[in-house]
Design an enzyme around this catalytic site. Sequence first.
Site, PDB file in Angstrom:
ATOM      1  N   HIS A   1      10.391  -0.841 -23.080  1.00  0.00           N
ATOM      2  CA  HIS A   1       9.288  -1.779 -23.217  1.00  0.00           C
ATOM      3  C   HIS A   1       8.058  -1.223 -22.504  1.00  0.00           C
ATOM      4  O   HIS A   1       8.167  -0.331 -21.661  1.00  0.00           O
ATOM      5  CB  HIS A   1       9.657  -3.144 -22.624  1.00  0.00           C
TER       6      HIS A   1
ATOM      7  N   HIS B   1      17.032  -1.208  -5.866  1.00  0.00           N
ATOM      8  CA  HIS B   1      15.940  -2.175  -5.949  1.00  0.00           C
ATOM      9  C   HIS B   1      16.325  -3.390  -6.780  1.00  0.00           C
ATOM     10  O   HIS B   1      15.599  -4.385  -6.784  1.00  0.00           O
ATOM     11  CB  HIS B   1      14.702  -1.508  -6.556  1.00  0.00           C
ATOM     12  N   ASP B   2      17.466  -3.334  -7.472  1.00  0.00           N
ATOM     13  CA  ASP B   2      17.924  -4.441  -8.313  1.00  0.00           C
ATOM     14  C   ASP B   2      19.053  -5.251  -7.681  1.00  0.00           C
ATOM     15  O   ASP B   2      19.563  -6.178  -8.318  1.00  0.00           O
ATOM     16  CB  ASP B   2      18.404  -3.906  -9.666  1.00  0.00           C
TER      17      ASP B   2
ATOM     18  N   GLY C   1       0.761  -1.240   0.000  1.00  0.00           N
ATOM     19  CA  GLY C   1       0.000   0.000   0.000  1.00  0.00           C
ATOM     20  C   GLY C   1       0.789   1.285   0.000  1.00  0.00           C
ATOM     21  O   GLY C   1       0.221   2.365   0.210  1.00  0.00           O
TER      22      GLY C   1
ATOM     23  N   ASP D   1      15.062   3.552 -17.835  1.00  0.00           N
ATOM     24  CA  ASP D   1      15.207   2.125 -17.591  1.00  0.00           C
ATOM     25  C   ASP D   1      15.714   1.410 -18.842  1.00  0.00           C
ATOM     26  O   ASP D   1      15.330   1.735 -19.964  1.00  0.00           O
ATOM     27  CB  ASP D   1      13.851   1.557 -17.163  1.00  0.00           C
TER      28      ASP D   1
ATOM     29  N   ASP E   1      16.336  -9.019  -5.007  1.00  0.00           N
ATOM     30  CA  ASP E   1      14.923  -8.882  -5.337  1.00  0.00           C
ATOM     31  C   ASP E   1      14.215 -10.233  -5.169  1.00  0.00           C
ATOM     32  O   ASP E   1      14.676 -11.241  -5.715  1.00  0.00           O
ATOM     33  CB  ASP E   1      14.825  -8.394  -6.787  1.00  0.00           C
TER      34      ASP E   1
ATOM     35  N   ASP F   1       2.411   4.707  -1.162  1.00  0.00           N
ATOM     36  CA  ASP F   1       1.861   5.665  -2.121  1.00  0.00           C
ATOM     37  C   ASP F   1       2.539   7.025  -1.985  1.00  0.00           C
ATOM     38  O   ASP F   1       3.408   7.226  -1.128  1.00  0.00           O
ATOM     39  CB  ASP F   1       0.343   5.792  -1.955  1.00  0.00           C
TER      40      ASP F   1
ATOM     41  N   ARG G   1      13.355  -5.161  -1.309  1.00  0.00           N
ATOM     42  CA  ARG G   1      12.214  -4.253  -1.454  1.00  0.00           C
ATOM     43  C   ARG G   1      11.286  -4.331  -0.245  1.00  0.00           C
ATOM     44  O   ARG G   1      10.063  -4.268  -0.365  1.00  0.00           O
ATOM     45  CB  ARG G   1      11.467  -4.563  -2.755  1.00  0.00           C
TER      46      ARG G   1
ATOM     47  N   GLU H   1      20.075   4.071 -17.274  1.00  0.00           N
ATOM     48  CA  GLU H   1      20.450   2.817 -16.624  1.00  0.00           C
ATOM     49  C   GLU H   1      21.325   2.014 -17.586  1.00  0.00           C
ATOM     50  O   GLU H   1      20.837   1.363 -18.506  1.00  0.00           O
ATOM     51  CB  GLU H   1      19.226   1.986 -16.230  1.00  0.00           C
TER      52      GLU H   1
ATOM     53  N   ARG I   1      15.115   9.252 -14.997  1.00  0.00           N
ATOM     54  CA  ARG I   1      15.981   8.080 -15.019  1.00  0.00           C
ATOM     55  C   ARG I   1      15.392   7.140 -16.057  1.00  0.00           C
ATOM     56  O   ARG I   1      14.187   6.900 -16.084  1.00  0.00           O
ATOM     57  CB  ARG I   1      16.025   7.430 -13.635  1.00  0.00           C
TER      58      ARG I   1
END
EC number: 3.2.1.135
Length: 558
Positions: free
Chosen positions: A243, A420-421, A168, A325, A465, A170, A469, A354, A323
């Site tokens: 993508h 996060h990667d 949740g 991706d 991952d 936000d 996260r 990236e 940024r």
Amino acid sequence: MFLEAVYHRPRKNWSYAYNGTTVHLRIRTKKDDMTAVYALAGDKYMWDHTMEYVPMTKLATDELFDYWECEVTPPYRRVKYGFLLQQGHEKRWMTEYDFLTEPPRNPDRLFEYPFINPVDVFQPPAWVKDAIFYQIFPERFANGDTRNDPEGTLPWGSADPTPSCFFGGDLQGVIDHLDHLSKLGVNAVYFTPLFKATTNHKYDTEDYFQIDPQFGDKDTLKKLVDLCHERGIRVLLDAVFNHSGRTFPPFVDVLKNGEKSKYKDWFHIRSLPLEVVDGIPTYDTFAFEPLMPKLNTEHPDVKEYLLKAAEYWIRETGIDGWRLDVANEVSHQFWREFRRVVKQANPDAYILGEVWHESSIWLEGDQFDAVMNYPFTNAVLDFFIHQIADAEKFSFMLGKQLAGYPRQASEVMFNLLDSHDTARLLTQADGDKRKMKLAVLFQFTYFGTPCIYYGDEVGLDGGHDPGCRKCMEWDETKHDKDLFAFYQTVIRLRQAHAALRTGTFKFLTAEKNSRQIAYLREDDQDTILVVMNNDKAGHTLRCLSGMHSGPICGTTMS
């Protein structure tokens, strides 16, 4: 002299305008081969009156080569130049054509920087050199509005994260905790994607013109950006232009109508119908992920759609950049047009790609301002965290990269230690805060723009991952207050001394089989010596005579 190793070309990182009046010249020689290197430089139309020998300093060293650099300020914005290579009493003059045993008689066959045209000078936004970024994964930072929680939302922090769960987080949650960012001292925020998508990470975009309702709406983002700007905090959003998501309406149309779809050329389709055969989609994707069909950015309608989105969010909400991706899989032509559109909308926008590897082709002033500096990440982790590189190897890894880019790119490179990667820094350090602190101290005293991954400052851990996260911890009794205070200290240190942001960098000590380093950051106002011992045992270091001329030369440090 080992002349086979000598290299210079009048372009890219070897000869470039640093600003509207200054040209940087570089040359490569065999490691430890030359005792001195000079640039002979002057105006070709007034050679006899303007030619001078400019001493070059050793910018960096790697396993094989030394990289030398000097700065020239041609009064008429043009310069002819060559090089004088010296090994003891032996001398060679390098021209564009050959090596000479005597000085060239005239400048005709020297290298040339024809003219500093301001429009051609690579000038990243000046504010980025002073920025300290904080990366936020919105779904896991804070839940500020439970009314927009997706179905099945779990109580905050009640479980380990999975690829498909929601907690949740936000935009209102970020607004509610801006005091935390100000208290920490950061002045820029990078958000992973905010646009409508089906996943918790939002890298499968469904609508590039709509904030995901789970996070809020355009007005909420505008409010957040305005509040950040009031605090002196810049805002960077994530654009996924390589993508889309499987639910992107043009892709849905191709799924439904196949060959008759007017959108079939928006994607790279090898055969119809669209399906997955033996794990391989019949259309190009990110990796082999069927949920992420690759966009055909050469198609004029795709290009127009994406460039409108890039401009829209800058003009509508006042964000400070993008940024990008999977930036290395999109055409260079697209990124050149992207830069033109973005810089027209906001000349001060920061464009960050990236790219996980060597990136010089994107950093020539016509595409990105910087890239996510994972080679820096790897070097720091290898030396400080995993301890698989000694001090010498560490210096070589950094030196090779420093020599590979123009200085203005190095000054704004996005220096991260986790994201996060990747697994979190504390987890990679096996919980050893001493290692973590050394890595962070180096990050904040080196070239480039440091970034903190949300939660690192309070001791959040997590593996790769999805473990990296986790939900942000907001119970202050569970915060690592010592670690938070350390981050505050290094942030204040960097902000207080311009030499740590834009000064020169030089290793004084980085020896083979050693775990100790010493280096200088220096500008006209400050000379800052940083000494680190990446070993459990105590050590004594000595700044060797001749490595630096100044009050610290010959100093012994324990």
